[in-house]
Design an enzyme around this catalytic site. Structure first.
Site, PDB file in Angstrom:
ATOM      1  N   SER A   1      -9.664  -0.129  59.899  1.00 26.13           N
ATOM      2  CA  SER A   1     -10.793  -0.823  60.126  1.00 26.13           C
ATOM      3  C   SER A   1     -11.298  -0.166  61.450  1.00 26.13           C
ATOM      4  O   SER A   1     -12.859  -0.335  61.347  1.00 26.13           O
ATOM      5  CB  SER A   1     -10.231  -2.377  60.388  1.00 26.13           C
ATOM      6  OG  SER A   1      -9.465  -2.330  61.741  1.00 26.13           O
ATOM      7  N   ARG A  30     -15.095   0.924  60.119  1.00 24.17           N
ATOM      8  CA  ARG A  30     -16.208   0.173  60.898  1.00 24.17           C
ATOM      9  C   ARG A  30     -17.332   0.757  61.499  1.00 24.17           C
ATOM     10  O   ARG A  30     -18.556   0.886  61.250  1.00 24.17           O
ATOM     11  CB  ARG A  30     -15.707  -0.926  61.964  1.00 24.17           C
ATOM     12  CG  ARG A  30     -16.794  -1.793  62.707  1.00 24.17           C
ATOM     13  CD  ARG A  30     -16.514  -2.383  63.897  1.00 24.17           C
ATOM     14  NE  ARG A  30     -15.453  -3.323  63.294  1.00 24.17           N
ATOM     15  CZ  ARG A  30     -13.994  -3.274  63.610  1.00 24.17           C
ATOM     16  NH1 ARG A  30     -13.730  -2.350  64.248  1.00 24.17           N
ATOM     17  NH2 ARG A  30     -13.369  -4.109  63.264  1.00 24.17           N
ATOM     18  N   ASN A  46     -21.091   1.556  59.490  1.00 23.31           N
ATOM     19  CA  ASN A  46     -22.371   1.292  60.547  1.00 23.31           C
ATOM     20  C   ASN A  46     -23.305   2.713  60.535  1.00 23.31           C
ATOM     21  O   ASN A  46     -24.649   2.216  60.504  1.00 23.31           O
ATOM     22  CB  ASN A  46     -22.184   0.773  62.042  1.00 23.31           C
ATOM     23  CG  ASN A  46     -21.709  -0.552  62.100  1.00 23.31           C
ATOM     24  OD1 ASN A  46     -22.878  -1.491  61.997  1.00 23.31           O
ATOM     25  ND2 ASN A  46     -20.557  -1.087  61.801  1.00 23.31           N
TER      26      ASN A  46
END
Lengths: 156, 275
Positions: free
Chosen positions: B211, B215, B219
């Protein structure tokens, strides 16, 4: 988006960077930072201590000033008292001296009067005798009447 | 004409999203991939030269800057560079103190490295998307993707590093037995539920770095795609969207670096805690 050896390469690079940072980058900056923090804290401490000292000194000065003022006013008061006392004493002395002078003058006068009286008395008796002698011309026994006349003079 | 435009647009986007890959190709041997397909065919035994190069460059830049500041560090009045560096260090120190509850002097420098490195890598995004690909194109390199954090390998690589540290500190603080016990006997402390616990905990453990990496990658990649799409507009209209998006990305760049760092500290803090 292929997963390939870059992943491992990146992990190795990461490990090396972290190691380098722990070993050579972080310690000098961190220690300088903390030392400065301590220095600033010490400085602030000293400043607050100094301001406390100043306050204390000011208080002390004010206290001393107050005491001094009190003392001065006390001294002044004493001096006033003392001067008035002195004036009073001098006045008293002067009065006493005056009285004494008056008294002595009076006594002298009294004495003078007495002496004058005495003289007069003595002269009166002689004068009376002389007068009577003149009037009576030898008809009088001086010795016999002398006593009488002296008595008369004493009665004067 | 419209179809041509579409094809060239798709080509442009794909071109910008392809890393400069060096690896072993079944037909060409050790070589630079000249197409996306070749890069895929290389499989795992390939390396993204641009990702590695730019990320190492950024890491070295960070270490050089901070090392320079560290060498000049005085306890007196700090200069400009030292001031900035100290601001970052203090920020990281506070962050670590408020998030990390164990006793480990290495966590703060680790967090600093993560934060500054990711921040610098992300910041490359503010550079207009065509500058470096064009420049390196002139030098003969087909592809050049300069933002390492838009490469999933880079972000997962760092997350994998964090993962190794989690495992390392878990074993160091709790002992291998303690760590195994934590994996097998929580949340349900009963021997019959050990397999169930194990599945739950191992999944939880593995999800952490994934994660973390995805992440950041998601982004940054999404932002990059939008920059590329904006670059496809007519030249006089580009700034209308590019400038607001870039300004917005100053926030995103910092925020993502901050999130990655904070979560890493949180995970490492959890690794230090006894249950």
């Amino acid at each position: 988006m292929n997963i390939n050896m870059t992943l491992i390469g990146q992990t190795i690079a990461f490990a090396i960077f972290v190691w380098f940072c722990i070993k050579y980058v972080w310690p000098p900056i961190s220690s300088a930072l903390h030392e400065r923090q301590k220095k600033i804290a010490d400085g602030l401490d000293a400043a607050s201590r100094a301001s406390r000292d100043l306050e204390l000194a000011q208080e002390q000065a004010a206290q001393t000033l107050r005491e001094t003022k009190e003392q001065a006013s006390q001294i002044l008061e004493q001096a006033h008292k003392r001067s008035s006392q002195m004036v009073e004493e001098a006045r008293e002395q002067a009065r006493a001296e005056g009285e004494r002078l008056v008294a002595s003058a009076r006594a002298e006068i009294e004495q003078e009067i007495n002496r004058a009286k005495e003289e007069l008395r003595a002269q009166v008796s002689t004068l009376a005798v002389t007068g009577a002698e003149r009037v009576l011309e030898a008809s009088i026994d001086e010795k016999a009447h002398r006593k009488l006349l002296d008595k008369l003079a004493a009665e004067l | 004409m419209a179809a041509d435009n579409e094809i060239s647009a798709i080509y442009y986007i794909q071109h910008h999203l392809q890393n400069l890959t060096f690896g072993y190709h079944p037909q060409n041997g050790w070589s630079l991939a000249s197409t996306s397909a070749e890069a895929v065919e290389m499989g795992f035994w390939a390396i993204h030269l641009d990702t590695m190069g730019w990320s190492i460059a950024m890491g070295v830049l960070f270490l050089w800057l901070f090392r320079k500041a560290g060498k000049m560090a005085t306890t007196g009045v700090p200069g400009g560079l030292q001031n900035g560096v100290e601001m970052v260090i203090e920020f990281i120190e506070n962050l670590t103190r408020s998030t990390f509850h164990g006793k480990n002097a290495s966590i703060a420098p680790l967090a600093l490295t993560l934060f500054m490195w990711i921040l610098l890598m992300n910041s490359l995004k503010i550079i207009p998307v065509d500058y470096f690909p064009e420049m390196f194109g002139k030098l003969g390199f087909e592809y050049m993707k300069i933002v390492p954090t838009t490469d999933v390998n880079a972000t997962l690589g760092m997350a994998f590093g964090v993962f190794l540290l989690i495992v390392y500190y878990s074993c160091k603080v709790k002992g291998v037995g303690g760590f195994a016990k934590e994996l097998s006997l929580t949340p349900f402390n009963h021997w019959s539920l050990i397999p169930f616990n194990l599945i739950l905990e191992v999944v939880g453990l593995i999800v952490k770095p994934i994660s973390l990496g995805l992440r950041l990658f998601g982004n940054m990649f999404a932002g990059e795609v939008i920059f590329i799409l904006i670059a496809l507009l007519p030249f006089w209209a580009i700034w209308l969207l590019d400038v607001p998006w870039a300004i917005f990305h100053i926030l995103v760049v910092t925020l993502q670096a901050f999130i990655f760092t904070t979560l890493s500290i949180v995970y490492l803090s959890a690794a230090h805690e006894h249950h």
